[in-house]
Design an enzyme around this catalytic site. Structure first.
Site: not given
Length: 288
Positions: A135-136, A139, A206
């Site tokens: 997930h990071e 980003h 998100e």
């Protein structure tokens, strides 16, 4: 291009708020000074905001030679996931905090960093940690991190300057001076406006990072499980550094502020239940 426009719009909005506070403090001269400071801060934040945030959380760099096997596995998995995502390997950090959480920072994929708390490595299993770090990395790959880190820096400065505006409106004998009423209005509204600007970009981002992270890891269920666990622990375990710097809260995978978690106008994150539901829908499409 879309994220570049988003970043420009965000910086323009935050700069306008900053300049408005300057006007409330000292009229036209204050506005000009605030504008100069805002331009300088935007440039400084572009190059240094990631370093500021990492220092704020006392993040320590690590790699896959670390003596702690959990940290070695974490660093090794970030390396593997970055390769899967076909992106440069970011710098890898650990934060000595009990609260399970993580964030990414940096002005572009070539100058990025990811950070996980000690609590995250202790409370999640390896598969779930991979889901979080994917997930990071999403980003970073989506170039969200510049927007996130610059917003954190400038929004924090706005809150500080708004407080100064309130005090500057009082003379030594306690009488109002200058544009006092405007100063009071700015003191109240400027931090709220800055927060709303943060929230405007946070929640949709998100969901997108959840989706892209699930694709990077190939395991949506791992991220869904991690989100549920982090949500259960994060709001019962305080993060003192985040509480002291609330303008950075939107950077984390789960809101680090104690007691926050509702999916409403004043939340920087979607509700975890909604995020898990979106991931389950993605899993359903993958198995259909």
């Amino acid at each position: 291009m879309r994220n570049t426009l988003k970043t420009f719009t965000l910086l323009a909005a935050l700069t306008a708020i900053f300049v408005g506070i300057g006007y409330s403090m000292a009229g036209l001269n204050g506005m000009l000074i605030a504008f100069g400071l805002a331009v300088a801060m935007n440039l400084f934040s572009y190059w240094n905001s990631d370093k500021i945030v990492l220092k704020m959380y006392r993040a320590a760099p690590v790699d896959d030679t670390h003596p702690d096997p959990r940290v070695r596995a974490y660093a090794s998995d970030v390396r593997d996931l970055a390769a899967r995502a076909q992106m440069p390997l970011p710098k890898i950090y650990i934060i000595d905090q009990d609260q399970p959480n993580a964030f990414a920072t940096g002005r572009n994929p070539e100058n990025a960093a990811v950070a996980a708390t000690r609590g995250l490595l202790e409370m999640l299993d390896r598969r779930e940690i991979r889901g979080v770090m994917a997930h990071e990395l999403a980003h970073v790959k989506n170039r969200d991190t510049l927007t996130m880190t610059v917003t954190a820096t400038i929004a924090g400065a706005i809150s500080t300057l708004a407080n100064l505006a309130a005090f500057s409106g009082m003379s030594g004998d306690g009488e109002r001076r200058g544009p006092g009423l405007l100063g009071l209005v700015v003191m109240i509204l400027a931090p709220i406006a800055a927060a709303l600007v943060q929230m405007a970009i946070s929640r949709s981002r998100e969901y997108e990072a959840d989706r892209a992270g699930a694709e990077i890891s190939g395991d949506p269920e791992a991220l869904a499980s991690a989100l549920r666990k982090i949500e259960a622990y994060a709001h019962g375990v305080r993060n003192p550094d985040a509480e002291a710097n609330p303008a950075t809260s939107h950077m984390f995978i789960i809101n680090p502020l104690h007691g926050e978690g509702m999916d409403n106008l004043f939340s920087t994150h979607p509700s975890t239940a909604n995020r898990v539901a979106a991931l389950r829908e993605l899993m359903g499409r993958r198995t259909a």
